[in-house]
Write an enzyme that holds these catalytic residues in place. Structure first.
Site, short mmCIF file in Angstrom:
data_model
loop_
_atom_site.label_atom_id
_atom_site.label_comp_id
_atom_site.label_asym_id
_atom_site.label_seq_id
_atom_site.Cartn_x
_atom_site.Cartn_y
_atom_site.Cartn_z
N CYS A 116 0.82 -1.23 0.00
CA CYS A 116 0.00 0.00 0.00
C CYS A 116 0.85 1.27 0.00
O CYS A 116 0.34 2.35 -0.27
CB CYS A 116 -0.95 0.00 1.19
SG CYS A 116 -2.00 -1.45 1.25
N HIS A 261 -3.18 7.25 2.39
CA HIS A 261 -3.60 5.93 1.92
C HIS A 261 -4.95 5.63 2.56
O HIS A 261 -5.19 5.95 3.72
CB HIS A 261 -2.56 4.88 2.34
CG HIS A 261 -3.04 3.48 2.17
ND1 HIS A 261 -3.60 3.04 0.98
CD2 HIS A 261 -3.08 2.43 3.02
CE1 HIS A 261 -3.95 1.77 1.12
NE2 HIS A 261 -3.64 1.38 2.35
N ASN A 291 -10.00 -0.09 0.11
CA ASN A 291 -8.53 -0.05 0.09
C ASN A 291 -8.03 -0.59 -1.25
O ASN A 291 -8.12 -1.79 -1.51
CB ASN A 291 -7.99 -0.89 1.25
CG ASN A 291 -6.48 -0.87 1.35
OD1 ASN A 291 -5.79 -0.44 0.42
ND2 ASN A 291 -5.95 -1.37 2.46
C1 LIG Z 1 -10.11 -5.06 9.96
C2 LIG Z 1 -10.74 -4.04 10.89
C3 LIG Z 1 -11.72 -3.17 10.15
C4 LIG Z 1 -11.47 -4.77 12.00
O1 LIG Z 1 -12.05 -3.85 12.89
P1 LIG Z 1 -11.92 -4.03 14.45
O2 LIG Z 1 -12.71 -2.97 15.06
O3 LIG Z 1 -10.43 -4.08 14.75
O4 LIG Z 1 -12.60 -5.40 14.67
P2 LIG Z 1 -11.99 -6.74 15.29
O5 LIG Z 1 -10.98 -7.32 14.34
O6 LIG Z 1 -11.53 -6.44 16.69
O7 LIG Z 1 -13.26 -7.63 15.34
C5 LIG Z 1 -14.35 -7.28 16.15
C6 LIG Z 1 -15.44 -8.28 15.87
O8 LIG Z 1 -16.00 -8.02 14.57
C7 LIG Z 1 -16.02 -9.23 13.84
N1 LIG Z 1 -15.86 -8.91 12.43
C8 LIG Z 1 -14.72 -8.85 11.72
N2 LIG Z 1 -15.01 -8.54 10.43
C9 LIG Z 1 -16.34 -8.41 10.35
C10 LIG Z 1 -17.24 -8.10 9.31
N3 LIG Z 1 -16.81 -7.86 8.06
N4 LIG Z 1 -18.55 -8.03 9.60
C11 LIG Z 1 -19.01 -8.26 10.83
N5 LIG Z 1 -18.20 -8.58 11.86
C12 LIG Z 1 -16.89 -8.64 11.63
C13 LIG Z 1 -14.90 -10.04 14.38
O9 LIG Z 1 -15.12 -11.41 14.11
C14 LIG Z 1 -14.97 -9.73 15.85
O10 LIG Z 1 -15.97 -10.50 16.43
P3 LIG Z 1 -15.75 -11.16 17.90
O11 LIG Z 1 -15.53 -9.99 18.81
O12 LIG Z 1 -17.00 -11.91 18.09
O13 LIG Z 1 -14.53 -12.01 17.74
C15 LIG Z 1 -9.65 -3.14 11.52
O14 LIG Z 1 -8.90 -3.90 12.45
C16 LIG Z 1 -8.71 -2.54 10.54
O15 LIG Z 1 -9.09 -1.67 9.76
N6 LIG Z 1 -7.42 -2.93 10.57
C17 LIG Z 1 -6.40 -2.36 9.73
C18 LIG Z 1 -6.64 -2.77 8.34
C19 LIG Z 1 -5.66 -2.15 7.43
O16 LIG Z 1 -5.40 -0.98 7.51
N7 LIG Z 1 -5.13 -2.96 6.54
C20 LIG Z 1 -4.32 -2.54 5.49
C21 LIG Z 1 -3.16 -1.76 5.92
S1 LIG Z 1 -2.41 -1.22 4.46
#
Ligand SMILES: CC(C)(COP(=O)(O)OP(=O)(O)OC[C@H]1O[C@@H](n2cnc3c(N)ncnc32)[C@H](O)[C@@H]1OP(=O)(O)O)[C@@H](O)C(=O)NCCC(=O)NCCS
Length: 336
Positions: A116, A261, A291
């Site tokens: 990215c 980004h 993304n």
């Molecule tokens: C991926 C992301 C959106 C997840 O959000 P979050 O608030 O951290 O959520 P978590 O991973 O803690 O998950 C929370 C809950 O939501 C659930 N969940 C994850 N994806 C889900 C979806 N698409 N829909 C519904 N629920 C979802 C998980 O299973 C978890 O459930 P649990 O508590 O029962 O285990 C976030 O972590 C993120 O944006 N990370 C960085 C991603 C990124 O920048 N990547 C590229 C970098 S270049």
């Protein structure tokens, strides 16, 4: 390096595939909802590459628009660089395919892989090479077909990515402004937190594809520890925006636009806060594009440029965070 030379963005272009997938449509495929995706990421929809398209097609379309915007043809270009994580093939480079599709010949063309952060890395690299006198005009493209490498059964990642391409034409001259500086970082100790394995990991002549657990398509899928990536992205982007400002002796309140980004609206908000910038100074496309990896910064640049938001002399701070982890920033005085 010529201190009196400056690298300017003189043309911009973009391409997004026609097919749009809404959160609603995604929620019929995996256990998710429009409400969850919007609340946790800010994403409403993403563009999906067509079956008969490749990354080079997206890159070529964006490059054509950037050349037209600059009033140039491919014959005016001295080098072509594609930042991509989703090349058409392992080799040759996607850049060489794009050069051919644009009708160019002879000048150097190569890919950059910094996931990215590819465009931010690419701008830093080209600024250095151009001010060293190697090239006068360069096509720099960020192009991705991320939806080809997501695991469509993993709701934690498949909701996050989209496809597209953005391109800029760079020109070096003695005119003031343009790229003022760049900061790049990488810390490979975090390489396992965000990855897509090579389709043929460590193959030896005695292994079969089946032994290695590779399916018929041989496709690599993105694996991510979302929470840990999120925390590091917020922390490192908060640092790097101040690092680039210090390097260029610019204060945070002089920045007119943050061009980040686009991974998650909450990361954009946190970085803006660390910069002390209001959200109306932040270029946001994550809601429409999701993304798009290395394409996201040039897509955001192009969107704001076409909307008429940038004025000559304004200061733009570009930043990105990526798998590796690799991250960085560029400071640009808008000179178009
Ligand atoms: C991926 C992301 C959106 C997840 O959000 P979050 O608030 O951290 O959520 P978590 O991973 O803690 O998950 C929370 C809950 O939501 C659930 N969940 C994850 N994806 C889900 C979806 N698409 N829909 C519904 N629920 C979802 C998980 O299973 C978890 O459930 P649990 O508590 O029962 O285990 C976030 O972590 C993120 O944006 N990370 C960085 C991603 C990124 O920048 N990547 C590229 C970098 S270049």
């Amino acid at each position: 390096m010529h201190k009196s030379l400056h690298t300017h963005i003189i043309g911009l272009g973009a391409y997004l595939p026609d097919r749009i997938m809404s959160n609603e449509e995604l929620s019929k495929r995996v256990d998710t909802s429009d409400a969850w995706i919007q609340e946790r990421t800010g994403i409403k929809q993403r563009h999906i590459i067509a079956k008969d398209q490749k990354t080079s097609d997206l890159a070529t379309a964006a490059a054509r628009q950037a050349l037209e915007d600059a009033g140039l043809t491919i014959n005016d270009i001295d080098a072509l660089v594609v930042a991509t994580t989703t090349p058409d093939m392992v080799f040759p480079s996607t850049a060489s395919v794009v050069q051919y599709k644009l009708g160019g010949v002879g000048f150097p063309a190569w890919d950059i892989q910094a996931v990215c952060s590819g465009f931010v890395y690419g701008l830093a690299q080209m600024d250095g090479m151009m001010r060293a006198g190697m090239f006068k005009r360069v096509l720099l493209i960020g192009a991705e077909s991320m939806t080809r490498i997501v695991d469509w059964k993993d709701r934690g990642t498949c909701v996050l990515f989209g496809d597209g391409a953005g391109a800029v034409v760079l020109e070096v001259s003695d005119k003031e402004g343009g790229v003022l500086g760049s900061v790049l970082h990488c810390d490979g100790s975090y390489r396992h937190l965000l990855k897509a394995q090579h389709p043929y990991p460590g193959a030896s002549p005695d292994d079969s594809m089946m032994d290695m657990g590779i399916d018929a398509a041989g496709v690599a899928a993105i694996e991510m520890k979302g929470n840990e990536v999120f925390r590091m992205a917020v922390s490192k982007l908060g640092e790097v925006v101040h690092e680039i400002l210090a390097q260029c002796s610019i204060s945070a309140d002089e920045v007119d636009w943050l061009v980040p980004h686009q991974a998650n609206i909450r990361i954009l908000q946190a970085t803006a806060k660390k910069l002390g910038a209001d959200m109306n100074k932040v270029i946001v496309t994550v809601d429409q594009h999701a993304n798009t990896s290395s394409a996201s910064v040039p897509l955001a640049l192009n969107k704001a440029y076409r909307d008429g938001r940038f004025e000559t002399g304004q200061l733009l701070l570009l930043e990105a965070f990526a798998g590796g982890f690799a991250w960085g920033a560029n400071l640009v005085r808008w000179s178009k």
